[in-house]
Motif scaffolding. Structure first.
Motif, mmCIF file in Angstrom:
data_model
loop_
_atom_site.group_PDB
_atom_site.id
_atom_site.type_symbol
_atom_site.label_atom_id
_atom_site.label_comp_id
_atom_site.label_asym_id
_atom_site.label_seq_id
_atom_site.Cartn_x
_atom_site.Cartn_y
_atom_site.Cartn_z
ATOM 1 N N VAL A 218 -12.315 0.217 1.198
ATOM 2 C CA VAL A 218 -12.728 -1.170 0.934
ATOM 3 C C VAL A 218 -12.245 -1.607 -0.451
ATOM 4 O O VAL A 218 -11.720 -2.712 -0.629
ATOM 5 C CB VAL A 218 -14.272 -1.300 1.050
ATOM 6 N N PHE A 219 -12.382 -0.713 -1.449
ATOM 7 C CA PHE A 219 -11.880 -1.015 -2.797
ATOM 8 C C PHE A 219 -10.362 -1.203 -2.765
ATOM 9 O O PHE A 219 -9.818 -2.169 -3.318
ATOM 10 C CB PHE A 219 -12.261 0.105 -3.776
ATOM 11 N N TYR A 220 -9.677 -0.292 -2.091
ATOM 12 C CA TYR A 220 -8.211 -0.405 -1.996
ATOM 13 C C TYR A 220 -7.813 -1.702 -1.280
ATOM 14 O O TYR A 220 -6.705 -2.207 -1.480
ATOM 15 C CB TYR A 220 -7.624 0.799 -1.265
ATOM 16 N N GLY A 221 -8.719 -2.237 -0.483
ATOM 17 C CA GLY A 221 -8.465 -3.510 0.204
ATOM 18 C C GLY A 221 -8.303 -4.655 -0.778
ATOM 19 O O GLY A 221 -7.422 -5.509 -0.630
ATOM 20 N N VAL A 222 -9.144 -4.687 -1.791
ATOM 21 C CA VAL A 222 -9.032 -5.738 -2.820
ATOM 22 C C VAL A 222 -7.695 -5.590 -3.537
ATOM 23 O O VAL A 222 -6.955 -6.561 -3.735
ATOM 24 C CB VAL A 222 -10.194 -5.647 -3.841
ATOM 25 N N VAL A 223 -7.370 -4.359 -3.901
ATOM 26 C CA VAL A 223 -6.141 -4.082 -4.654
ATOM 27 C C VAL A 223 -4.914 -4.502 -3.833
ATOM 28 O O VAL A 223 -4.002 -5.175 -4.347
ATOM 29 C CB VAL A 223 -6.069 -2.569 -4.990
ATOM 30 N N THR A 224 -4.899 -4.117 -2.570
ATOM 31 C CA THR A 224 -3.745 -4.435 -1.709
ATOM 32 C C THR A 224 -3.638 -5.941 -1.521
ATOM 33 O O THR A 224 -2.540 -6.504 -1.519
ATOM 34 C CB THR A 224 -3.877 -3.730 -0.345
ATOM 35 N N ARG A 225 -4.766 -6.614 -1.387
ATOM 36 C CA ARG A 225 -4.715 -8.074 -1.190
ATOM 37 C C ARG A 225 -4.322 -8.783 -2.482
ATOM 38 O O ARG A 225 -3.720 -9.863 -2.445
ATOM 39 C CB ARG A 225 -6.028 -8.552 -0.591
ATOM 40 N N MET A 226 -4.612 -8.180 -3.624
ATOM 41 C CA MET A 226 -4.091 -8.734 -4.893
ATOM 42 C C MET A 226 -2.556 -8.686 -4.864
ATOM 43 O O MET A 226 -1.872 -9.631 -5.253
ATOM 44 C CB MET A 226 -4.620 -7.922 -6.089
ATOM 45 N N ALA A 227 -2.039 -7.569 -4.383
ATOM 46 C CA ALA A 227 -0.575 -7.415 -4.310
ATOM 47 C C ALA A 227 0.020 -8.413 -3.315
ATOM 48 O O ALA A 227 1.037 -9.059 -3.604
ATOM 49 C CB ALA A 227 -0.235 -5.985 -3.887
ATOM 50 N N ILE A 228 -0.610 -8.552 -2.169
ATOM 51 C CA ILE A 228 -0.089 -9.465 -1.130
ATOM 52 C C ILE A 228 -0.051 -10.903 -1.654
ATOM 53 O O ILE A 228 0.958 -11.601 -1.533
ATOM 54 C CB ILE A 228 -0.961 -9.357 0.148
ATOM 55 N N LEU A 229 -1.145 -11.343 -2.287
ATOM 56 C CA LEU A 229 -1.186 -12.718 -2.799
ATOM 57 C C LEU A 229 -0.145 -12.916 -3.895
ATOM 58 O O LEU A 229 0.553 -13.941 -3.937
ATOM 59 C CB LEU A 229 -2.599 -13.042 -3.333
ATOM 60 N N SER A 230 -0.011 -11.938 -4.782
ATOM 61 C CA SER A 230 0.967 -12.047 -5.894
ATOM 62 C C SER A 230 2.378 -12.164 -5.335
ATOM 63 O O SER A 230 3.169 -12.998 -5.802
ATOM 64 C CB SER A 230 0.922 -10.807 -6.785
ATOM 65 N N LEU A 231 2.692 -11.336 -4.352
ATOM 66 C CA LEU A 231 4.057 -11.329 -3.809
ATOM 67 C C LEU A 231 4.359 -12.600 -3.034
ATOM 68 O O LEU A 231 5.411 -13.225 -3.202
ATOM 69 C CB LEU A 231 4.261 -10.102 -2.907
ATOM 70 N N VAL A 232 3.425 -13.013 -2.193
ATOM 71 C CA VAL A 232 3.626 -14.218 -1.386
ATOM 72 C C VAL A 232 3.773 -15.457 -2.286
ATOM 73 O O VAL A 232 4.558 -16.356 -2.007
ATOM 74 C CB VAL A 232 2.445 -14.352 -0.391
ATOM 75 N N LEU A 233 3.031 -15.443 -3.395
ATOM 76 C CA LEU A 233 3.078 -16.602 -4.303
ATOM 77 C C LEU A 233 4.157 -16.439 -5.385
ATOM 78 O O LEU A 233 4.273 -17.294 -6.273
ATOM 79 C CB LEU A 233 1.689 -16.819 -4.934
ATOM 80 N N GLY A 234 4.902 -15.374 -5.317
ATOM 81 C CA GLY A 234 6.064 -15.210 -6.204
ATOM 82 C C GLY A 234 5.727 -14.908 -7.663
ATOM 83 O O GLY A 234 6.523 -15.213 -8.556
ATOM 84 N N ALA A 235 4.563 -14.297 -7.913
ATOM 85 C CA ALA A 235 4.192 -13.964 -9.298
ATOM 86 C C ALA A 235 4.982 -12.738 -9.773
ATOM 87 O O ALA A 235 5.321 -11.876 -8.957
ATOM 88 C CB ALA A 235 2.696 -13.680 -9.372
#
Ligand code: CP
Length: 316
Positions: free
Chosen positions: A297-314
């Motif tokens: 569940v914790f790794y879920g937050v981390v992975t979704r941080m990565a997904i949002l950053s990549l999709v939004l081009g950060a």
């Protein structure tokens, strides 16, 4: 294709390179979540979470991920509070076209298969599928792959058991697509008639993965490095009687069924663990060294941080 600006509808569209990028980005961002800090990486960005079907983890972890990165969140957790769910029945297409004007990225869960693809077609901003009926749940699989990598230090070379209703449960579909990019040995554990849908089995065959199918978990538990399982959803069955019958057949995870587990095996489960009748995953398993599902569940937050950053081009 770069991940920036992309929809994430199905993990079948992700290459090994895409997955590696998500996992390595997650590793870089993990300290922010681990220290419960907030960064400013996505400070000008807004996420919309549109949940037409209940969720605890997926919605809250996406919202936590966005807020940890300094972005804002709008949305609904219950469609009844929106025009899409009232007597007017505003169409999904119109709802998405409207939210598209507010947010930089949309995360949507819907109980109907194919709705994520429909939303992605009409939205100009990226749409991330948070589960569409019995079809797919791609970000769950990405966080599961991240959990395996963090805990086992590799994915290639492992023996992974997919244990449950592989036909109807969306998490298995996305996970199988994800794992098809790695050199893993797959062991399918499920009652007769509930194997992976044909296109997914074909993908696994095309990639030359070694596979084996059994009906009883006890037969193979000693070989598994990763036991990946999920609760069966009642909604997938035509009637209650059919579900009740199936419930008695599908593999439950308890101290008895994992008695001969290999040392170092990890159990992953997207949760919730209850299926409306009993615990699919017995709480007694929580105190064994195999239980990884709350860390997942914790790794879920981390992975979704990565997904949002990549999709939004950060730039991470
Ligand atoms: N893992 C998962 O999809 O959980 P929720 O249904 O609570 O979002």
């Amino acid at each position: 294709m770069p991940i920036k600006g992309r929809d994430i509808v199905s993990l079948s569209e992700f290459t090994r390179k895409d997955i590696d990028l998500v996992l390595s980005t997650a590793r870089k961002l993990e300290p922010i979540a681990a220290k419960r800090r907030r960064s400013t990486l996505l400070k000008d960005k807004l996420l919309a979470t549109l949940f037409f079907e209940p969720s605890t983890r997926t919605r809250l972890s996406f919202e936590a991920a966005m807020q940890r990165l300094g972005g804002g969140v709008i949305g609904f957790a219950d469609p009844k509070t929106s025009r899409a769910g009232d007597w007017r029945g505003e169409t999904l297409e119109d709802t998405i076209k409207v939210v598209n004007q507010y947010a930089d990225v949309i995360v949507m869960r819907n109980f109907i298969e194919g709705t994520a693809a429909t939303a992605a077609k009409v939205a100009e901003v990226p749409v991330i599928n948070a589960g569409d009926g019995g079809n797919e749940h791609p970000t769950q699989a990405l966080l599961d792959l991240y959990t395996i990598l963090r805990e086992k230090k590799r994915i290639d070379g492992l023996t992974v058991g997919l244990v449950g209703d592989l036909k109807n449960e969306r998490t298995f579909h996305s996970m199988a697509y994800g794992l098809s990019n790695f050199k893993v040995n797959l062991v399918f554990v499920h009652p007769p008639g509930t194997s992976l849908p044909d296109p997914i089995s074909q993908r696994i065959k095309d990639r030359g993965l070694s596979t084996r199918t059994v009906t009883k978990l006890e037969e193979v538990v000693g070989e598994l490095d990763v036991l990946y399982t999920d609760t069966t959803r009642k909604e997938a069955f035509k009637d209650e009687k059919e579900f009740d019958r199936f419930h008695n057949e599908y593999p439950h995870i308890n101290l008895k069924t994992i008695e001969h587990a290999k040392e170092g095996m990890i159990i992953l489960h997207p949760l919730p663990r209850t299926d409306g009748i009993d615990f699919h995953l017995d709480p007694q398993v929580d105190s064994t060294p195999y239980a990884l599902y709350f860390k997942e569940v914790f790794y879920g937050v981390v992975t979704r941080m990565a997904i949002l950053s990549l999709v939004l081009g950060a730039k991470v």
